[in-house]
Design an enzyme around this catalytic site. Structure first.
Site, PDB file in Angstrom:
ATOM      1  N   HIS A 308     -10.469  -4.317  -5.194  1.00 47.99           N
ATOM      2  CA  HIS A 308      -8.564  -4.535  -6.476  1.00 47.99           C
ATOM      3  C   HIS A 308      -9.100  -3.210  -6.853  1.00 47.99           C
ATOM      4  CE1 HIS A 308      -6.755  -5.062 -10.120  1.00 47.99           C
ATOM      5  NE2 HIS A 308      -6.096  -5.813  -9.374  1.00 47.99           N
ATOM      6  N   ASP A 366      -4.521 -12.482  -4.929  1.00 45.31           N
ATOM      7  CA  ASP A 366      -3.704 -11.961  -4.262  1.00 45.31           C
ATOM      8  C   ASP A 366      -3.720 -13.135  -2.846  1.00 45.31           C
ATOM      9  OD1 ASP A 366      -2.142 -10.762  -5.199  1.00 45.31           O
ATOM     10  OD2 ASP A 366      -3.274  -8.275  -5.484  1.00 45.31           O
TER      11      ASP A 366
END
Length: 431
Positions: A308, A366
């Site tokens: 991320h 995600d």
């Protein structure tokens, strides 16, 4: 903003400029450069705003190094485990967890605003049948201002409040209608007897000709997806909402702008891109080939759903999402699905392989949310609309905070100009 805690000195040639330094509750201090241009005739240069605080906010805090996400001070893992989406909505909007009376009142107001104006059905019929649901949502949400004139005056606190409730209540209905329209099924109206997440699933998967009962495990998983995506500080779409709002645009237009920004694959489309990558890999035996591609610096292939930009240690939302993924997959009995088998093996490798561990390329939120939504039966085109309806409360909370900030000005980023200097116009026959 409080008084500065100390001062930094910036020396430019023979000129010394004092720049105030402010401290927040937690997190890095900020260098106040608002008067820098007036004092030095210079701008700062920060593409992507990676080192720039464009506002002060009391809503959400992220510590990427620690893997920490706080909403009004409460850690996201506690909220996801002990709370529910509408309670988190109340927290983001009003700053405190609600009492039982406040929660009942808030849930009642949301429930009574879930329907959309009947004439809005005509908007959906104006789109092509194969229109992407996000394209539909951008248009329909922007059009809300044409139907709800009594909540577009941003200078009226009550109208701002009504707009906030309407947006949180109607986005699931609009997202479900966009989905139904894309698959050629009739719209399903909201049911006041269902909670927020279950109501959304019912509007997506029920049909008028038979009864549909929402499985509580799936409703819980959907509620967690919404909770974990409710707000994420000053990301691209939130910054877009704030920038649009700084011009005085009505709240429906601002949220439509946020939806448009979220549509980008580098932002809200990441879980869709992750699932498409898993399908591209196809089978477990092809994973080593793609791992080699991911490790090859000269290969453009990138593993989606790992690591991320903000979290440099781990994504605090991913652990909670993984629990929901295990529950949903176990309930639906889809463990033998080839795509899910690829996901499980990739997850194992990412948590054990020295390359991934050293670079902290852990599975992020995600990665798991895409797996859950796919198992529930949503097409990948619906992943980002679900993200959008979840993030609406964060956008509207940030928008309300910005409108109430007396220091807020219209957003006007500067630039480093690299084009031609002054040139006189030349007639066509002299060029």
């Amino acid at each position: 903003m409080a008084e500065p805690t100390r001062t930094a000195k910036l020396t430019i040639d023979d000129k010394v400029i004092d720049l105030p330094i402010y401290s927040g509750t937690i997190g890095p201090d900020v260098l106040d450069i608002r008067k820098l241009y007036a004092q030095s005739d210079m701008f700062t240069y920060d593409p992507g705003f990676t080192s720039t605080a464009a506002c002060d906010s009391a809503i959400t805090y992220i510590d990427g190094d620690k893997g920490e996400l706080l909403h009004r001070g409460y850690p996201i893992d506690q909220l996801a485990e002990k709370s529910h989406y509408l309670e988190v909505c109340y927290l983001l909007l009003y700053g405190e967890l609600p009492t039982l009376v406040q929660m009942k009142d808030f849930e009642g107001r949301i429930t009574r605003h879930t329907m959309v104006h009947e004439q809005m059905h005509n908007f959906f019929r104006g789109f092509r049948r194969d229109a992407h649901p996000m394209a539909t949502m951008v248009g329909v949400v922007g059009a809300l201002s044409a139907f709800y004139h009594d909540s577009t005056d941003i200078n009226d606190p009550w109208q701002r409040e009504v707009a906030a409730i309407r947006l949180i209540a109607k986005l699931p209905t609009i997202a479900a209608m966009a989905y139904k329209y894309s698959i050629g099924q009739p719209f399903v109206y909201p049911k006041n007897s269902l909670d927020y997440a279950a109501n959304f699933l019912h509007m997506c998967f029920a049909v008028p000709c038979e009864d549909y009962v929402v499985n509580p495990i799936l409703a819980k998983a959907m509620d967690r997806i919404m909770t974990l995506h409710a707000d994420h500080e000053q990301n691209a779409s939130t910054s877009t909402v704030r920038l649009a709002g700084s011009s005085g645009a009505n709240p429906f237009a601002c949220i439509a702008a946020g939806i448009a920004c979220l549509w980008g694959p580098a932002h809200g489309g990441a879980n869709q891109a992750c699932l498409e990558m898993l399908r591209e890999i196809g089978t477990v035996d092809r994973i080593p080939e793609y791992i080699r591609k991911a490790k090859d610096k000269d290969d453009p292939f990138r593993l989606m759903g790992f690591g991320h930009r903000v979290y440099k240690n781990f994504d605090p939302r991913a652990k909670v999402m993984k629990e929901s993924a295990d529950e949903v997959l176990g309930l639906l009995g889809v463990e033998n699905n080839p795509t899910l088998q690829v996901a499980k093996e990739l997850e194992r490798i990412a948590l054990e392989d020295d390359y991934f561990v050293s670079k902290k390329l852990y599975p992020n939120v995600d990665f798991y949310s895409g797996i859950i939504l796919d198992a529930m039966g949503f097409p990948t085109s619906m992943f980002t609309p679900i993200f959008a309806l979840s993030r609406t409360v964060g956008w509207i909370s940030q928008w309300k905070e910005m409108i109430g900030d007396p220091t807020q000005k219209i957003g006007r980023p500067r630039q480093l100009y690299t084009g031609s200097a002054f040139r006189n116009y030349v007639d066509t026959h002299h060029r």
